[in-house]
Motif scaffolding. Structure first.
Motif, short mmCIF file in Angstrom:
data_model
loop_
_atom_site.label_atom_id
_atom_site.label_comp_id
_atom_site.label_asym_id
_atom_site.label_seq_id
_atom_site.Cartn_x
_atom_site.Cartn_y
_atom_site.Cartn_z
N VAL A 37 5.71 22.87 -80.99
CA VAL A 37 6.30 21.57 -81.32
C VAL A 37 7.51 21.88 -82.19
O VAL A 37 7.38 22.38 -83.29
CB VAL A 37 5.28 20.68 -82.06
CG1 VAL A 37 5.92 19.39 -82.50
CG2 VAL A 37 4.08 20.41 -81.15
N ASN A 38 8.70 21.60 -81.64
CA ASN A 38 9.93 22.13 -82.22
C ASN A 38 10.81 21.16 -82.97
O ASN A 38 11.76 21.58 -83.61
CB ASN A 38 10.78 22.76 -81.12
CG ASN A 38 10.10 23.96 -80.51
OD1 ASN A 38 9.53 24.76 -81.23
ND2 ASN A 38 10.14 24.07 -79.21
N TYR A 39 10.56 19.85 -82.89
CA TYR A 39 11.49 18.94 -83.54
C TYR A 39 10.80 17.69 -84.04
O TYR A 39 9.76 17.29 -83.55
CB TYR A 39 12.65 18.57 -82.60
CG TYR A 39 12.21 17.89 -81.31
CD1 TYR A 39 12.08 16.51 -81.23
CD2 TYR A 39 11.95 18.64 -80.17
CE1 TYR A 39 11.69 15.90 -80.05
CE2 TYR A 39 11.55 18.04 -79.00
CZ TYR A 39 11.43 16.66 -78.94
OH TYR A 39 11.03 16.06 -77.77
N GLN A 42 9.05 14.32 -82.05
CA GLN A 42 8.31 14.71 -80.85
C GLN A 42 6.91 14.10 -80.91
O GLN A 42 6.26 14.10 -81.95
CB GLN A 42 8.22 16.23 -80.77
CG GLN A 42 7.60 16.75 -79.49
CD GLN A 42 7.74 18.28 -79.38
OE1 GLN A 42 8.43 18.92 -80.15
NE2 GLN A 42 7.07 18.83 -78.39
N GLU A 43 6.45 13.55 -79.79
CA GLU A 43 5.10 13.01 -79.72
C GLU A 43 4.12 14.13 -79.37
O GLU A 43 4.44 15.00 -78.55
CB GLU A 43 5.02 11.89 -78.69
CG GLU A 43 5.69 10.63 -79.16
CD GLU A 43 5.34 9.41 -78.31
OE1 GLU A 43 4.23 9.37 -77.75
OE2 GLU A 43 6.19 8.53 -78.22
N THR A 127 3.20 11.14 -83.78
CA THR A 127 4.60 11.55 -83.76
C THR A 127 4.87 12.47 -84.95
O THR A 127 4.34 12.25 -86.03
CB THR A 127 5.51 10.30 -83.86
OG1 THR A 127 5.17 9.42 -82.79
CG2 THR A 127 6.98 10.66 -83.77
#
Length: 175
Positions: A37-39, A42-43, A127
């Motif tokens: 999960v990079n940002y 993001q969900e 999120t």
């Protein structure tokens, strides 16, 4: 007869519902091998991989499990109960301190191979509100890496004038 309803105007702020938040922290010291999960924004779904963490402490604990398992499987001896208790304590340490699941521990016991890193998963569906980690970064125990929030319900904080508070009750409609 007339309606006694009164319109009250107020300024409000929409915020996250506190019970729908989850902070994902490093359970032990190590280095982030990979981010899934990079940002921010993001969900994520519950159980989705977030990151992989490598730690020499984890490898040592897994090797202790392998040794404790082989010791417990040895021919019966006067200290067999002690060996079994050591195996259970090692399993519990991997679960409590390192956050490993039963499946991950069973995989190590079956393969008799220590894994170099462990994958951490999202505890909730939500999120990413905050991401304070980068690939290759070293992290300390307790460091908050992600703040996840389920935005299906939010809270609204209203600033109501003192003279209007008597018109606000539980269940009052707000628009």
């Amino acid at each position: 007869r007339t309606s006694s309803a009164r319109t009250v105007s107020a300024v409000g702020v929409v915020s996250y519902a506190e019970p729908n938040q989850a902070k994902v922290s490093a359970r032990f010291r190590g280095r982030i091998e990979q981010l899934y999960v990079n940002y921010t924004g993001q969900e994520v779904k519950k159980g989705q991989p977030l990151f992989e963490l490598h730690s020499p402490d984890l490898v040592s604990a897994e090797q202790e499990l392998i040794l404790a398992q082989s010791s417990a499987a040895a021919p019966p001896a006067p200290d067999a109960n002690s060996r079994q208790r050591t195996l259970e304590a090692t399993r519990e340490r991997l679960q409590v301190h390192f956050g490993m699941t039963e499946e991950q521990i069973s995989e190590i016991e079956t393969s008799k191979q220590a894994r170099m890193s462990i994958t951490f998963h999202s505890p909730i569906h939500g999120t990413v509100i905050s991401k304070d980690v980068q690939e290759g970064q070293y992290v300390d125990e307790g460091m908050v890496l992600y703040l996840l929030v389920d935005l299906s319900n939010v809270w609204i904080y209203l600033d109501v004038y003192e003279k209007d508070i008597r018109f606000i009750k539980v269940g009052t409609s707000v628009s």
